[in-house]
Design a protein around this motif. Structure first.
Motif, PDB file in Angstrom:
ATOM      1  N   ALA A 174      -3.747  16.965   9.987  1.00  0.00           N
ATOM      2  CA  ALA A 174      -3.237  16.077   8.767  1.00  0.00           C
ATOM      3  C   ALA A 174      -3.046  14.568   9.357  1.00  0.00           C
ATOM      4  N   PRO A 175      -3.014  13.744   8.601  1.00  0.00           N
ATOM      5  CA  PRO A 175      -3.191  13.897   7.004  1.00  0.00           C
ATOM      6  C   PRO A 175      -4.434  13.641   6.383  1.00  0.00           C
ATOM      7  N   GLU A 176      -5.515  13.610   7.296  1.00  0.00           N
ATOM      8  CA  GLU A 176      -6.837  13.290   7.187  1.00  0.00           C
ATOM      9  C   GLU A 176      -7.258  14.602   6.525  1.00  0.00           C
ATOM     10  N   ASN A 177      -6.822  15.752   7.093  1.00  0.00           N
ATOM     11  CA  ASN A 177      -6.865  17.190   6.436  1.00  0.00           C
ATOM     12  C   ASN A 177      -5.894  17.814   6.391  1.00  0.00           C
ATOM     13  N   PRO A 178      -5.267  17.752   5.063  1.00  0.00           N
ATOM     14  CA  PRO A 178      -3.932  18.442   4.633  1.00  0.00           C
ATOM     15  C   PRO A 178      -3.996  20.011   4.697  1.00  0.00           C
ATOM     16  N   TYR A 179      -2.764  20.891   4.809  1.00  0.00           N
ATOM     17  CA  TYR A 179      -2.828  21.960   4.539  1.00  0.00           C
ATOM     18  C   TYR A 179      -3.579  22.598   3.283  1.00  0.00           C
ATOM     19  N   PRO A 180      -4.573  23.385   3.424  1.00  0.00           N
ATOM     20  CA  PRO A 180      -4.497  24.504   4.260  1.00  0.00           C
ATOM     21  C   PRO A 180      -5.621  24.448   5.301  1.00  0.00           C
ATOM     22  N   ALA A 181      -6.176  23.104   5.423  1.00  0.00           N
ATOM     23  CA  ALA A 181      -7.478  23.128   6.439  1.00  0.00           C
ATOM     24  C   ALA A 181      -7.272  23.468   7.847  1.00  0.00           C
ATOM     25  N   GLY A 182      -6.262  23.096   8.669  1.00  0.00           N
ATOM     26  CA  GLY A 182      -5.909  23.449   9.788  1.00  0.00           C
ATOM     27  C   GLY A 182      -5.823  25.076   9.863  1.00  0.00           C
ATOM     28  N   LEU A 183      -5.106  25.518   9.001  1.00  0.00           N
ATOM     29  CA  LEU A 183      -4.867  27.121   8.960  1.00  0.00           C
ATOM     30  C   LEU A 183      -6.085  27.741   8.732  1.00  0.00           C
ATOM     31  N   THR A 243       7.203  26.537  14.165  1.00  0.00           N
ATOM     32  CA  THR A 243       7.751  25.855  12.872  1.00  0.00           C
ATOM     33  C   THR A 243       7.289  27.048  11.616  1.00  0.00           C
ATOM     34  N   VAL A 244       8.370  27.555  11.168  1.00  0.00           N
ATOM     35  CA  VAL A 244       8.096  28.864  10.382  1.00  0.00           C
ATOM     36  C   VAL A 244       8.372  28.558   8.976  1.00  0.00           C
ATOM     37  N   THR A 245       8.998  27.577   8.730  1.00  0.00           N
ATOM     38  CA  THR A 245       9.505  26.878   7.268  1.00  0.00           C
ATOM     39  C   THR A 245       9.212  25.446   7.233  1.00  0.00           C
ATOM     40  N   ASP A 283      10.565  15.105   6.918  1.00  0.00           N
ATOM     41  CA  ASP A 283       9.988  14.744   5.567  1.00  0.00           C
ATOM     42  C   ASP A 283       8.807  13.944   5.601  1.00  0.00           C
ATOM     43  N   GLY A 284       8.705  13.397   6.712  1.00  0.00           N
ATOM     44  CA  GLY A 284       7.316  12.324   6.857  1.00  0.00           C
ATOM     45  C   GLY A 284       6.320  13.524   7.110  1.00  0.00           C
ATOM     46  N   LEU A 285       6.633  14.290   8.049  1.00  0.00           N
ATOM     47  CA  LEU A 285       5.552  15.325   8.607  1.00  0.00           C
ATOM     48  C   LEU A 285       5.177  16.084   7.366  1.00  0.00           C
ATOM     49  N   ASN A 286       6.181  16.504   6.563  1.00  0.00           N
ATOM     50  CA  ASN A 286       5.713  17.310   5.325  1.00  0.00           C
ATOM     51  C   ASN A 286       4.917  16.526   4.367  1.00  0.00           C
ATOM     52  N   ALA A 294       4.656  20.899  -3.802  1.00  0.00           N
ATOM     53  CA  ALA A 294       4.664  22.437  -4.313  1.00  0.00           C
ATOM     54  C   ALA A 294       4.279  23.465  -3.566  1.00  0.00           C
ATOM     55  N   LYS A 295       3.648  23.149  -2.546  1.00  0.00           N
ATOM     56  CA  LYS A 295       2.995  24.386  -1.607  1.00  0.00           C
ATOM     57  C   LYS A 295       4.013  24.684  -0.728  1.00  0.00           C
ATOM     58  N   ILE A 296       5.148  23.885  -0.406  1.00  0.00           N
ATOM     59  CA  ILE A 296       6.085  24.223   0.814  1.00  0.00           C
ATOM     60  C   ILE A 296       6.370  25.698   0.975  1.00  0.00           C
ATOM     61  N   THR A 297       6.645  26.169  -0.137  1.00  0.00           N
ATOM     62  CA  THR A 297       7.215  27.632  -0.253  1.00  0.00           C
ATOM     63  C   THR A 297       6.420  28.744  -0.119  1.00  0.00           C
ATOM     64  N   GLU A 298       4.722  28.336  -0.202  1.00  0.00           N
ATOM     65  CA  GLU A 298       3.670  29.389   0.227  1.00  0.00           C
ATOM     66  C   GLU A 298       3.977  30.088   1.570  1.00  0.00           C
ATOM     67  N   PRO A 299       3.952  31.170   1.499  1.00  0.00           N
ATOM     68  CA  PRO A 299       3.969  31.893   2.972  1.00  0.00           C
ATOM     69  C   PRO A 299       2.946  31.319   3.870  1.00  0.00           C
ATOM     70  N   GLY A 300       1.933  30.982   3.552  1.00  0.00           N
ATOM     71  CA  GLY A 300       0.850  30.383   4.190  1.00  0.00           C
ATOM     72  C   GLY A 300       1.316  29.008   4.997  1.00  0.00           C
TER      73      GLY A 300
END
Length: 382
Positions: A174-183, A243-245, A283-286, A294-300
């Motif tokens: 990220a930020p070029e490829n935000p979640y879930p691209a790296g995952l 980083t698990v949450t 906050d900046g990394l998020n 809205a996806k922050i609480t997804e278990p992924g």
């Protein structure tokens, strides 16, 4: 620190470990004998007290420190035409030493992924015709930086000492490829190894995932997706201060973060700095990693928030005493243990976040490599 002293501190870590229980979680505390309780490890403290005050008085020291990989202690000026993210990536990491025992061959390979080609580096120890266990390793860097090169030496050493194939994955950032691209890249790498295990000389039933910091978060997210999808391809996980949450809500996470939890005998600013720099950057990394908050609480994205940890694989969790992520990591380990998973937790006393990068400088980094290698060897025989 000369070699003799280094070897002595390394022996202390192996001989003087102490079993403790923290809120029902059993863990092994390791530290060097020259560390005073409530103080940072002397080697980490040395980095934090080279320091900004001296740098202001002697700016020539900053340049010397930058040459010696103390980059993270000082704000790096951007190069002409360089963006903020490019500056941040350029100044990440640490040039660690090669502590490999014996010959370990590294090979760069490009594999397919749903988002395009993925570069991986495969480390194979010399000797033996039998198939070996495998550990896919995902580097740290806040989901926005880091590289395969930063974890090159730890990965090589784990391969050699653990007699395992280690695969270093260059996932999209990220930020070029935000979640879930790296995952997705990490999961696609797991799938590729699974499908090509015979060609790679890997035991298909002994494929594990590992990572440090953000990479540890990706590893634990891979386990979540693997179990949630009923595939059960991942046989074990190694999580290094992950980083698990992504959430900061204590009601969601199940714990409350507080500076008071961390013992700081002299209220040393180095300890406070080690703890707060990550908190202040979350906050900046998020924003860069998640894109959609809205996806922050997804278990992924936040594997700590999975509803069910039943059937999770054996886990090695490594934490650092003076790491902002320590509380969430121990909460994650506690949830695994309560669900019946086999969990070994090691806390390195006096250490800060990202200490694995410093192989050859911190004896704790080399001891951690040994612990990972031993775990892989043990799991390969279970």
């Amino acid at each position: 620190m000369n070699r003799e002293e280094y070897e002595g501190r390394l022996r202390e870590l192996k001989e003087n470990a102490e079993d403790v229980c923290v809120d029902g979680l059993s863990l092994l505390v390791k530290e060097c004998a020259d560390r005073e309780r409530g103080c940072m490890d002397p080697r980490a403290l040395r980095l934090h007290t080279l320091k900004r005050e001296e740098a202001e008085e002697h700016p020539e020291q900053v340049e010397e420190c930058l040459k010696k990989n103390f980059r993270y202690l000082f704000p790096a000026p951007p190069l002409p035409g360089e963006s903020m993210i490019e500056t941040m990536r350029r100044t990440m990491g640490w040039e660690s030493e090669d502590i490999t025992d014996g010959k370990v061959e590294g090979k760069n390979v490009v594999i397919p992924g749903r988002g395009g080609e993925i570069s991986v580096r495969i480390y194979t120890p010399a000797g033996g015709e039998r198939r070996k266990p495998c550990l896919l390793f995902f580097h740290g860097g806040g989901f926005t930086g880091g590289s395969m090169d930063v974890v090159e030496n730890p990965c090589k050493a784990i391969a050699g000492r653990g007699d395992a194939v280690v695969i270093n994955v260059d996932y999209r950032l990220a930020p070029e490829n935000p979640y879930p691209a790296g995952l997705h890249d990490c999961m696609d790498a797991v799938g590729w190894v699974w499908e090509n295990a015979e060609t790679l000389g890997i035991r298909q039933d002994k494929i594990g995932v590992a990572g440090d910091s953000a990479g540890g978060g990706l590893a634990s997210s891979c386990v979540y997706l693997d179990r949630a999808g009923g595939e059960n391809r991942i046989a074990y996980q190694v999580l290094l201060y992950p980083t698990v949450t992504r959430s900061a809500d204590p009601e969601v996470n199940g714990y409350t973060w507080s500076m008071d939890v961390y013992e700081n005998r002299d209220d040393h600013p180095g300890i406070r700095r080690a703890l707060t720099w990550m908190m202040e950057s979350m906050d900046g990394l998020n924003q860069m990693y998640m894109g959609d908050a809205a996806k922050i609480t997804e278990p992924g994205a936040s594997p700590l928030l999975a509803e069910d940890f039943t059937g999770y694989p054996p886990t090695l969790m490594v934490t650092a005493e003076y790491d902002y992520l320590r509380l969430e990591d121990e909460m994650y380990a506690r949830k695994l243990a309560e669900a019946g998973a086999s969990v070994r937790v090691i806390r390195y006393g006096g250490m800060e976040h990202a200490f694995l990068d410093k192989c050859g400088f911190y004896p704790q980094a080399e001891d951690c490599v040994d612990e990972i290698a031993e775990a892989v060897r043990r799991w390969s025989h279970e």
